[in-house]
Write an enzyme that holds these catalytic residues in place. Structure first.
Site, PDB file in Angstrom:
ATOM      1  N   LYS A 147       3.565 -33.490  41.735  1.00  0.00           N
ATOM      2  CA  LYS A 147       2.772 -32.841  40.676  1.00  0.00           C
ATOM      3  C   LYS A 147       1.529 -33.683  40.427  1.00  0.00           C
ATOM      4  CE  LYS A 147       4.152 -32.892  36.102  1.00  0.00           C
ATOM      5  NZ  LYS A 147       3.031 -33.608  35.453  1.00  0.00           N
ATOM      6  N   GLU A 152       0.870 -27.608  29.450  1.00  0.00           N
ATOM      7  CA  GLU A 152       1.125 -28.557  28.357  1.00  0.00           C
ATOM      8  C   GLU A 152       0.190 -28.286  27.185  1.00  0.00           C
ATOM      9  OE1 GLU A 152       1.693 -32.646  29.399  1.00  0.00           O
ATOM     10  OE2 GLU A 152       1.695 -33.278  27.293  1.00  0.00           O
TER      11      GLU A 152
END
Ligand code: KIV
Length: 241
Positions: free
Chosen positions: A101, A171
């Site tokens: 990631k 997020e």
């Protein structure tokens, strides 16, 4: 799981016992996140985490041989250009990661394409980017509230989808925008502080179980106060010797 409409539970793991425990609980997606820096290594933010630290902890987590998909974060400055991105992604895979990631969208598109072209599954991360917290004045702020923020999130999501990211962490994305991205793109959205309409949810495990009691993000409902229980057990034992 996205196509079956099954919610994807995801948690962070940084070592052998926690990976083994989370796997035994049937959590299907585990991440050796660079939150490691804050909740294990004692750094003030994630920008100081190194490749050596990520590799060390990825090796420890992968020794648990989880059935879950296990991925690892490329730390800050480990993917500044295509060559470094591919070399460092390969190192995390050699340490046991099944995917990597990295944070960002259009600005890291060439790196994402190169990692995927190298055969390494890639998870994106857009919205609030902890590796850029210092550029944001140290504040973890919600993204997608204004038109420009909304447009940037959709553009980043579109380029990650086009590049072939299999999942994207959202997020601190405002919930309506997280819902829109989830409905519009084929990748699985994994939300953190982004409302309930994502394909899955991820938390930093110490936030959920209370092993890092000195700070818990507002959006986390702590399910266990492990630090309190540990303190009680240690004090009880001290009294017995
Ligand atoms: O570093 C991390 O733990 C993460 C997750 C919270 C998504 O990036």
């Amino acid at each position: 799981m996205k196509s079956r409409g099954e919610k994807i539970a995801s948690l962070t793991a940084y070592d052998y016992p926690m990976t083994k425990l989370l796997d035994e609980c049937g959590v299907p997606l585990l991440l050796v996140g660079d939150s490691l820096g804050m909740v294990v290594l004692g750094y003030p933010n994630t920008t100081l985490v190194t490749m050596a630290e990520m590799e060390h902890h990825t090796r420890a987590a992968s020794r648990a041989k989880p059935r879950a998909l296990l991925g690892a974060d490329l730390p800050f400055h480990a993917y500044d250009n295509v060559t470094e991105a591919v070399a460092n992604a390969r190192q995390l895979v050699a340490a046991g990661a099944e995917f990597v990631k990295a944070e960002g969208g259009r600005e890291i598109l060439q790196q994402v394409r190169a990692i995927i072209a190298d055969g390494i599954p890639f998870m994106g991360h857009i919205g609030m980017l902890p590796q850029h917290v210092l550029e944001e004045g140290g504040k973890y702020s919600i993204k997608g509230r204004d038109d420009a923020g909304h447009a940037k999130l959709l553009d980043d999501a579109a380029v990650l989808a086009e590049a072939g990211a299999f999942a994207v962490v959202l997020e601190l994305v405002t919930p309506p925008v997280a819902k829109e991205i989830t409905g519009r793109f084929p990748f699985a959205t994994i939300g953190i502080g982004s409302g309930t309409d994502c394909d899955g949810q991820i938390l930093v495990t110490p936030d959920l179980i209370g092993t890092f009691p000195w700070f818990t993000p507002k959006f986390v409902k702590q399910e266990l106060n492990a630090a309190e229980q540990m303190r009680a057990a240690i004090e009880k034992w001290k009294g017995t010797i």
